[in-house]
Design a protein around this motif. Structure first.
Motif, PDB file in Angstrom:
ATOM      1  N   ASP A 308       0.842  -1.190   0.000  1.00  0.00           N
ATOM      2  CA  ASP A 308       0.000   0.000   0.000  1.00  0.00           C
ATOM      3  C   ASP A 308       0.878   1.241   0.000  1.00  0.00           C
ATOM      4  N   VAL A 309       0.430   2.286  -0.647  1.00  0.00           N
ATOM      5  CA  VAL A 309       1.191   3.532  -0.671  1.00  0.00           C
ATOM      6  C   VAL A 309       1.362   4.077   0.741  1.00  0.00           C
ATOM      7  N   TYR A 310       0.292   4.022   1.519  1.00  0.00           N
ATOM      8  CA  TYR A 310       0.356   4.443   2.918  1.00  0.00           C
ATOM      9  C   TYR A 310      -0.071   3.270   3.792  1.00  0.00           C
ATOM     10  N   PRO A 311       0.854   2.361   4.098  1.00  0.00           N
ATOM     11  CA  PRO A 311       0.507   1.148   4.842  1.00  0.00           C
ATOM     12  C   PRO A 311       0.094   1.455   6.278  1.00  0.00           C
ATOM     13  N   VAL A 312      -0.733   0.582   6.818  1.00  0.00           N
ATOM     14  CA  VAL A 312      -1.216   0.738   8.193  1.00  0.00           C
ATOM     15  C   VAL A 312      -0.692  -0.417   9.033  1.00  0.00           C
ATOM     16  N   GLY A 313       0.308  -0.144   9.830  1.00  0.00           N
ATOM     17  CA  GLY A 313       0.810  -1.091  10.823  1.00  0.00           C
ATOM     18  C   GLY A 313       1.108  -2.477  10.302  1.00  0.00           C
ATOM     19  N   GLY A 314       1.304  -3.386  11.213  1.00  0.00           N
ATOM     20  CA  GLY A 314       1.574  -4.778  10.892  1.00  0.00           C
ATOM     21  C   GLY A 314       1.013  -5.670  11.973  1.00  0.00           C
ATOM     22  N   GLY A 315       0.887  -6.946  11.672  1.00  0.00           N
ATOM     23  CA  GLY A 315       0.325  -7.874  12.640  1.00  0.00           C
ATOM     24  C   GLY A 315       1.396  -8.632  13.385  1.00  0.00           C
ATOM     25  N   VAL A 316       0.959  -9.630  14.119  1.00  0.00           N
ATOM     26  CA  VAL A 316       1.877 -10.493  14.848  1.00  0.00           C
ATOM     27  C   VAL A 316       2.634 -11.346  13.836  1.00  0.00           C
ATOM     28  N   PRO A 317       3.975 -11.419  13.928  1.00  0.00           N
ATOM     29  CA  PRO A 317       4.739 -12.227  12.963  1.00  0.00           C
ATOM     30  C   PRO A 317       4.395 -13.703  13.085  1.00  0.00           C
ATOM     31  N   VAL A 318       4.237 -14.343  11.942  1.00  0.00           N
ATOM     32  CA  VAL A 318       3.954 -15.775  11.897  1.00  0.00           C
ATOM     33  C   VAL A 318       4.825 -16.410  10.818  1.00  0.00           C
ATOM     34  N   SER A 319       5.099 -17.704  10.986  1.00  0.00           N
ATOM     35  CA  SER A 319       5.884 -18.421   9.989  1.00  0.00           C
ATOM     36  C   SER A 319       5.024 -18.676   8.752  1.00  0.00           C
ATOM     37  N   LYS A 320       5.611 -18.379   7.585  1.00  0.00           N
ATOM     38  CA  LYS A 320       4.935 -18.659   6.330  1.00  0.00           C
ATOM     39  C   LYS A 320       5.904 -19.369   5.387  1.00  0.00           C
ATOM     40  N   PHE A 321       5.387 -20.369   4.717  1.00  0.00           N
ATOM     41  CA  PHE A 321       6.185 -21.181   3.802  1.00  0.00           C
ATOM     42  C   PHE A 321       5.755 -20.871   2.379  1.00  0.00           C
ATOM     43  N   TYR A 322       6.709 -20.437   1.546  1.00  0.00           N
ATOM     44  CA  TYR A 322       6.387 -20.142   0.153  1.00  0.00           C
ATOM     45  C   TYR A 322       6.216 -21.463  -0.595  1.00  0.00           C
ATOM     46  N   TYR A 323       4.975 -21.698  -1.041  1.00  0.00           N
ATOM     47  CA  TYR A 323       4.663 -22.956  -1.711  1.00  0.00           C
ATOM     48  C   TYR A 323       4.877 -22.770  -3.209  1.00  0.00           C
ATOM     49  N   PRO A 324       5.921 -23.383  -3.782  1.00  0.00           N
ATOM     50  CA  PRO A 324       6.302 -23.078  -5.169  1.00  0.00           C
ATOM     51  C   PRO A 324       5.197 -23.274  -6.196  1.00  0.00           C
ATOM     52  N   ALA A 325       4.456 -24.360  -6.118  1.00  0.00           N
ATOM     53  CA  ALA A 325       3.429 -24.625  -7.121  1.00  0.00           C
ATOM     54  C   ALA A 325       2.294 -23.608  -7.068  1.00  0.00           C
ATOM     55  N   LEU A 326       2.108 -22.988  -5.898  1.00  0.00           N
ATOM     56  CA  LEU A 326       1.035 -22.008  -5.720  1.00  0.00           C
ATOM     57  C   LEU A 326       1.536 -20.579  -5.858  1.00  0.00           C
ATOM     58  N   HIS A 327       2.852 -20.392  -5.872  1.00  0.00           N
ATOM     59  CA  HIS A 327       3.457 -19.052  -5.965  1.00  0.00           C
ATOM     60  C   HIS A 327       2.876 -18.135  -4.892  1.00  0.00           C
ATOM     61  N   LYS A 328       2.785 -18.686  -3.704  1.00  0.00           N
ATOM     62  CA  LYS A 328       2.143 -17.981  -2.601  1.00  0.00           C
ATOM     63  C   LYS A 328       2.717 -18.469  -1.275  1.00  0.00           C
ATOM     64  N   ARG A 329       2.799 -17.564  -0.302  1.00  0.00           N
ATOM     65  CA  ARG A 329       3.205 -17.925   1.050  1.00  0.00           C
ATOM     66  C   ARG A 329       1.997 -18.426   1.827  1.00  0.00           C
ATOM     67  N   LEU A 330       2.114 -19.619   2.366  1.00  0.00           N
ATOM     68  CA  LEU A 330       1.059 -20.194   3.196  1.00  0.00           C
ATOM     69  C   LEU A 330       1.488 -20.154   4.652  1.00  0.00           C
TER      70      LEU A 330
END
Length: 467
Positions: A308-330
């Motif tokens: 976002d151009v003007y981001p609003v804060g962040g959440g609690v950090p959590v582990s995410k695994f980038y799933y190659p076939a999905l091209h997305k962090r789960l």
């Protein structure tokens, strides 16, 4: 302009520097925000000049001054916001960008507006800003190695004794003209100022440097064909040597097919004059477009595929695994659930064949059912939480340092692979892979991966003959 700048990465924090150094042979250039350099110019000079020795680009961040509140560092108790002060990094940047900006932000305590650049009284404001912004990009790293700062001798020694080729180290790959954010409502107020900024900037540097236009706009402008046609015409007729694109709230995995179709048409319209175009926050969808539409794509460390151009804060950090076939962090727990249900953790050969074959996984995965947990290791923290007269005990899990490191390195190896992977495929082959992944994982993840089907439909319509 070199043709090799396809894979760009953006530095977000000083803690990320080690990854830029470890992976420096695997990407083409680094983008750094100007306020980060302004606040820590000594260490950044050493980092860019010797430790990294890669092509770099400085983002001048002039859009930030359109929102005064986002420049503030809130006081700790947040009860009296009038006590809030400017973030030190932006205060340092304002000092470099000149009296005009200092008067508005520091003295008047307000955002800049388009009227600050209009009329006889304000006629010199834009040109002065252009001069200062360009000079900052051109000179700040170089001057740090030659002026008599307390670190200059050390930095000069490091540069002179660096084993890497630092011929590119002190000069940005190209300059970026001052730029301002446009929404559908503010488009008319800012478009001509943005164009004038580009033209004035090019007049200032002449042929000494290339000057790029950074087009920062709300994604909804893509839905307004009249504005897009006008915008493309004006930018194509400007003196810009190339373009950087940043669409606000534009997550390529979340927006509809209408946005993505219009995005491609916008890029093709802009590309008609055959100047480089970079998507500065992009996912695998944009990486596919580097086949013949985009010149390159930039991302950050895990989180930087949209912003976002003007981001609003962040959440609690959590582990995410980038799933190659999905091209997305789960989320780690979701990735684990998929792997268990697909029986992909039964042995390492099955894991490497069906999940990930990256260097990071080869280093840590021997017995998958046990070793995959390294991506999800957590530390637990217990604390008291009070709500009114009630007090409760809360336990929260945070990724361990090792887990964060592993997830990040895994992500970076996969981004490197994605850039290489699309080079060898046609659009139809890219589309078919997306469709295969969608069909393979839909029963498990449902509409959470509907973006794969959207991407498939759009990519499959692209004309492979343009490659």
């Amino acid at each position: 302009m070199p043709t090799t700048l396809k894979h760009l990465m953006r530095l977000g924090t000083h803690g990320e520097k080690k990854y830029f150094k470890d992976f420096k042979s695997n990407y083409d250039a680094i983008i750094i925000n100007a306020n980060m350099i302004a606040h820590t110019v000594n260490s950044m000079s050493t980092f860019l000049g010797c430790e990294l020795s890669k092509p770099f680009i400085i983002d001048p961040q002039t859009y930030a001054f359109q929102s005064y509140t986002h420049l503030l560092q809130q006081n700790k108790n947040k009860k009296n916001l009038s006590d809030a002060k400017l973030k030190k990094s932006f205060q340092s940047l304002i000092n470099k960008y000149g009296e005009f900006l200092n008067d508005i932000i520091v003295n008047q305590k307000r955002s800049i507006k388009s009227s600050d650049f209009v009329g006889d009284k304000n006629s010199s404001n834009l040109e002065n800003l252009c001069q200062n912004v360009l000079a900052y990009q051109q000179n700040t790293i170089t001057s740090e190695t030659t002026t008599n700062s307390e670190y200059s001798e050390y930095i000069q020694y490091e540069l002179e004794n660096c084993s890497e080729d630092n011929s590119l180290a002190l000069k940005p790959e190209f300059l970026i003209a001052p730029y301002f954010y446009m929404t559908r409502n503010t488009y008319k107020s800012w478009i001509d100022i943005n164009i004038e900024s580009i033209n004035k900037s090019k007049q200032i540097v002449q042929s000494q440097s290339e000057v790029y236009a950074q087009i920062v706009m709300d994604k909804d402008i893509l839905l307004d064909s009249e504005k897009i046609d006008d915008l493309c015409l004006k930018y194509k007729n400007s003196a810009a040597d190339g373009f950087l694109i940043w669409l606000d709230k534009f997550d390529e995995k979340d927006v509809s097919d209408l946005y993505l179709d219009n995005f491609i048409q916008f890029l093709k319209n802009l590309k008609a004059i055959k100047k480089p175009i970079y998507q500065i926050y992009g996912s695998y969808f944009s990486i596919i477009l580097t086949k013949d539409i985009l010149s390159g794509v930039c991302h950050g460390m895990e989180y930087g595929e949209n912003r976002d151009v003007y981001p609003v804060g962040g959440g609690v950090p959590v582990s995410k695994f980038y799933y190659p076939a999905l091209h997305k962090r789960l989320l780690y727990r979701d990735a684990l659930d998929v792997l268990l249900r697909m029986d992909y953790l039964k042995d390492k050969n099955t894991y490497f064949k069906n999940v990930c074959n990256c260097r990071n996984c080869h280093e840590i995965i021997n017995i998958p059912i046990e070793d995959f947990s390294k991506y999800g290791d957590v530390n637990s923290t217990t604390f008291k939480r009070k709500s009114g007269n009630r007090e409760s005990t809360v336990t929260m899990d945070y990724p361990t340092t090792d887990a964060k490191d592993l997830c990040l390195r895994h992500y970076l190896y996969n981004k490197i692979n994605e850039f290489k992977h699309v080079e060898a495929l046609s659009y139809s082959e890219c589309a078919n892979e997306l469709n295969d992944s969608y069909n393979q994982y839909y029963d498990l993840l449902g509409d959470n991966i509907d973006y794969l089907n959207t991407w498939y439909n759009i990519i499959s319509r692209l004309d492979s003959s343009e490659e």
